[in-house]
Design a protein around this motif. Structure first.
Motif, mmCIF file in Angstrom:
data_model
loop_
_atom_site.group_PDB
_atom_site.id
_atom_site.type_symbol
_atom_site.label_atom_id
_atom_site.label_comp_id
_atom_site.label_asym_id
_atom_site.label_seq_id
_atom_site.Cartn_x
_atom_site.Cartn_y
_atom_site.Cartn_z
ATOM 1 N N ASP A 272 0.830 -1.224 -0.094
ATOM 2 C CA ASP A 272 0.080 -0.021 -0.326
ATOM 3 C C ASP A 272 1.024 1.274 0.014
ATOM 4 O O ASP A 272 2.299 0.967 0.276
ATOM 5 C CB ASP A 272 -0.951 0.084 1.355
ATOM 6 C CG ASP A 272 -2.189 1.021 1.190
ATOM 7 O OD1 ASP A 272 -2.334 1.725 -0.016
ATOM 8 O OD2 ASP A 272 -2.924 0.987 2.129
ATOM 9 N N ILE A 273 0.607 2.543 -0.328
ATOM 10 C CA ILE A 273 1.386 3.605 -0.345
ATOM 11 C C ILE A 273 0.997 4.194 1.330
ATOM 12 O O ILE A 273 0.081 3.772 1.814
ATOM 13 C CB ILE A 273 0.704 4.525 -1.302
ATOM 14 C CG1 ILE A 273 -0.673 5.226 -1.172
ATOM 15 C CG2 ILE A 273 0.948 4.146 -2.631
ATOM 16 C CD1 ILE A 273 -0.850 6.340 -2.014
ATOM 17 N N GLY A 274 2.024 4.889 1.801
ATOM 18 C CA GLY A 274 2.325 5.322 3.113
ATOM 19 C C GLY A 274 1.375 6.682 3.335
ATOM 20 O O GLY A 274 1.159 7.183 2.563
ATOM 21 N N PRO A 275 1.373 6.986 4.572
ATOM 22 C CA PRO A 275 0.732 8.214 4.921
ATOM 23 C C PRO A 275 1.139 9.484 4.396
ATOM 24 O O PRO A 275 0.359 10.310 3.861
ATOM 25 C CB PRO A 275 0.878 8.104 6.407
ATOM 26 C CG PRO A 275 1.921 7.243 6.783
ATOM 27 C CD PRO A 275 1.999 6.065 5.705
ATOM 28 N N ASP A 276 2.524 9.547 4.273
ATOM 29 C CA ASP A 276 3.001 10.867 3.439
ATOM 30 C C ASP A 276 2.423 10.899 2.241
ATOM 31 O O ASP A 276 2.468 12.104 1.482
ATOM 32 C CB ASP A 276 4.495 10.824 3.523
ATOM 33 C CG ASP A 276 4.706 11.126 5.103
ATOM 34 O OD1 ASP A 276 4.315 11.680 5.862
ATOM 35 O OD2 ASP A 276 6.375 11.273 5.349
ATOM 36 N N LEU A 281 -1.196 13.513 -1.711
ATOM 37 C CA LEU A 281 -2.126 13.102 -2.786
ATOM 38 C C LEU A 281 -3.291 13.877 -2.675
ATOM 39 O O LEU A 281 -4.395 14.675 -3.336
ATOM 40 C CB LEU A 281 -2.657 11.552 -2.743
ATOM 41 C CG LEU A 281 -3.081 10.980 -4.185
ATOM 42 C CD1 LEU A 281 -2.719 11.679 -5.512
ATOM 43 C CD2 LEU A 281 -3.079 9.532 -4.282
ATOM 44 N N GLU A 282 -3.591 14.046 -1.138
ATOM 45 C CA GLU A 282 -5.013 14.722 -0.807
ATOM 46 C C GLU A 282 -4.809 16.193 -0.918
ATOM 47 O O GLU A 282 -5.805 16.972 -1.337
ATOM 48 C CB GLU A 282 -5.067 14.468 0.793
ATOM 49 C CG GLU A 282 -5.667 13.108 1.200
ATOM 50 C CD GLU A 282 -5.539 12.985 2.772
ATOM 51 O OE1 GLU A 282 -6.552 11.980 2.933
ATOM 52 O OE2 GLU A 282 -5.155 13.531 3.334
ATOM 53 N N ASP A 305 -5.797 -1.679 2.579
ATOM 54 C CA ASP A 305 -6.831 -0.576 2.099
ATOM 55 C C ASP A 305 -6.587 0.744 2.819
ATOM 56 O O ASP A 305 -7.868 1.502 2.242
ATOM 57 C CB ASP A 305 -8.251 -1.273 2.064
ATOM 58 C CG ASP A 305 -8.552 -1.533 3.744
ATOM 59 O OD1 ASP A 305 -7.858 -1.289 4.719
ATOM 60 O OD2 ASP A 305 -9.812 -2.016 4.001
ATOM 61 N N VAL A 306 -5.758 0.863 3.414
ATOM 62 C CA VAL A 306 -5.956 2.232 4.049
ATOM 63 C C VAL A 306 -6.018 3.610 3.075
ATOM 64 O O VAL A 306 -6.714 4.495 3.019
ATOM 65 C CB VAL A 306 -4.674 2.509 5.139
ATOM 66 C CG1 VAL A 306 -4.584 3.810 6.076
ATOM 67 C CG2 VAL A 306 -4.855 1.503 6.428
ATOM 68 N N ALA A 310 -8.810 6.271 2.045
ATOM 69 C CA ALA A 310 -8.573 7.531 2.598
ATOM 70 C C ALA A 310 -8.839 8.509 1.263
ATOM 71 O O ALA A 310 -9.312 9.584 1.040
ATOM 72 C CB ALA A 310 -7.083 7.920 2.942
ATOM 73 N N ILE A 311 -8.303 7.749 0.125
ATOM 74 C CA ILE A 311 -8.594 8.901 -1.117
ATOM 75 C C ILE A 311 -9.862 8.748 -1.596
ATOM 76 O O ILE A 311 -10.537 9.636 -1.912
ATOM 77 C CB ILE A 311 -7.618 8.217 -2.149
ATOM 78 C CG1 ILE A 311 -6.085 8.628 -1.663
ATOM 79 C CG2 ILE A 311 -7.867 8.893 -3.556
ATOM 80 C CD1 ILE A 311 -5.586 9.899 -1.540
ATOM 81 N N ALA A 312 -10.607 7.395 -1.443
ATOM 82 C CA ALA A 312 -12.075 7.525 -1.616
ATOM 83 C C ALA A 312 -12.691 8.578 -1.161
ATOM 84 O O ALA A 312 -13.628 9.484 -1.578
ATOM 85 C CB ALA A 312 -12.628 6.097 -1.378
#
Ligand code: ADP
Ligand code: MG
Length: 368
Positions: A272-276, A281-282, A305-306, A310-312
């Protein structure tokens, strides 16, 4: 492209609608994914409203066999009087399609080799059952099959309401409100590389995440450990060096630990891609006027799926215009989130081909 409307249908006319009844089924054989069925109801209602007789034609391919009976049951459970029609090729004049209250559904087109082979005789037989043709199968628009490209040459042919809406919505990529960000994830760089190349021309920023990012990271000299890579290496040099490409900067590994680019080891699996990366992206989404997303950002069905969630959520909340498509992407979304996205594309692979081909898919050319 002419769009079907009530003026074109005389009472009693038979309207053959190339549909997307190729739904997935649950273990008990019921329709599991009704999005494409729901999205064609307007066209069916339009035909009924004009006194026309809808005849749905479609392929279906799934693990439980290849009959459209579950789709017939789905329509019947929604108050339709639907009926499965089999053995329609060669043309059979004893098949009665005259009841205007019935929703006729022809059995799986791919029961006949002529469908995929784009056989003219097969298309001619189909045309004998109808007065008009409507294409309401945007997700098949990239296929040169008989019911997609030959049948519309044999009857007055129109785009269905959802088909036309898909074309209108996805055409935003060619004259986008800017800044325009495209987020692409999932897998299969082999098939998505030409699309990414195209997007690098169209968008202001292209973020590549999910397993799709692995070969790009690797090509830029980054260790990716045991992460998912294509079977055959492919040349992505034109992609990795592009100034508007954005790649993840941190990840979630197989132990659910957050790791940065420097920390990726030979046994790391970037799932998965990480929090940073999510934060970046946000910010990108917040700055954009148009955001289109295809492809999960991680192995979501395995619990990674985090970032995808988050992006959804971010897309559901943003003021930017949002378009989301892709079979797996929609499976990750959930109906609550879906309802807050400006346009959910039913196109699947056709959505990507539409963009890659400048909107010139075989089904569209024949309707023009
Ligand atoms: P879509 O159907 O939305 O177009 P794809 O079919 O291209 O999406 O890809 C979806 C698949 O990619 C999913 O099975 C997902 O788990 C997988 N995937 C995404 N990111 C990763 C990753 N980092 N590692 C392994 N699999 C991934
Ligand atoms: Mg998929």
């Amino acid at each position: 492209m002419k769009i079907i409307s009530t003026e074109q249908i005389a009472s009693g006319q038979k309207v053959m609608i190339r549909s997307s009844l190729n739904v997935s089924l649950s273990e008990n054989g019921q329709v599991a994914d009704e999005l494409r069925l729901v999205r064609m109801l307007d066209t069916i209602q339009l035909v009924h409203g004009a006194g026309g007789i809808p005849i749905l034609i479609s392929h279906i391919k799934n693990d439980q066999g290849s009959t459209l009976q579950p789709v017939v049951d789905w329509f019947n459970n929604r108050g339709f009087k639907s009926e499965l029609v089999a053995n329609y090729f060669p043309y059979n004049e004893s098949i009665d399609l005259s009841d205007s209250d019935t929703l006729y559904i022809f059995e799986n087109l791919r029961d006949y080799p002529g469908e995929k082979a784009n056989n003219l005789e097969f298309a001619l037989a189909l045309s004998n059952y109808a007065d008009l043709y409507v294409n309401e199968s945007f997700d098949s628009a990239h296929r040169e099959h008989a019911s997609i490209v030959s049948l519309p040459n044999l009857l007055p042919a129109y785009a269905g309401l959802n088909f036309a809406a898909e074309v209108e919505q996805l055409s935003k990529v060619f004259t986008p409100d800017r800044p325009f960000t495209f987020i692409i994830g999932g897998a299969k760089i082999e098939t998505k590389a030409p699309l990414i190349t195209k997007l690098l021309d169209l968008a202001d920023k292209v973020f590549v995440g999910g397993a799709l990012a692995n070969p790009l990271l690797q090509a830029s000299g980054q260790e990716v450990g045991k992460s998912l890579l294509p079977d055959q290496p492919i040349d992505v040099s034109n992609i990795v060096n592009h100034p508007i490409l954005s790649l993840p900067v941190d990840f979630i590994d197989q132990d659910k630990q957050v790791i940065t680019l420097d920390e990726v080891a030979a046994d790391s699996n970037l799932l998965d891609i990480g929090p940073d990366s999510v934060k970046a992206l946000e910010l990108l989404i917040a700055e954009s006027d148009l955001v289109i997303w295809n492809g999960p950002l991680g192995y979501f069905e395995g619990g990674y799926d985090v970032a995808t969630n988050a992006i959804a959520e971010c897309l559901a909340k943003t003021d930017s215009y949002t378009i989301v498509g892709g079979g797996d992407t929609l499976a990750a979304l959930g109906s609550e989130t879906e309802s807050k996205i400006n346009w959910i594309s039913t196109g699947g692979g056709a959505m990507l081909d539409f963009i890659e081909s400048n909107g010139e898919l075989p089904a569209i050319s024949v309707l023009n």
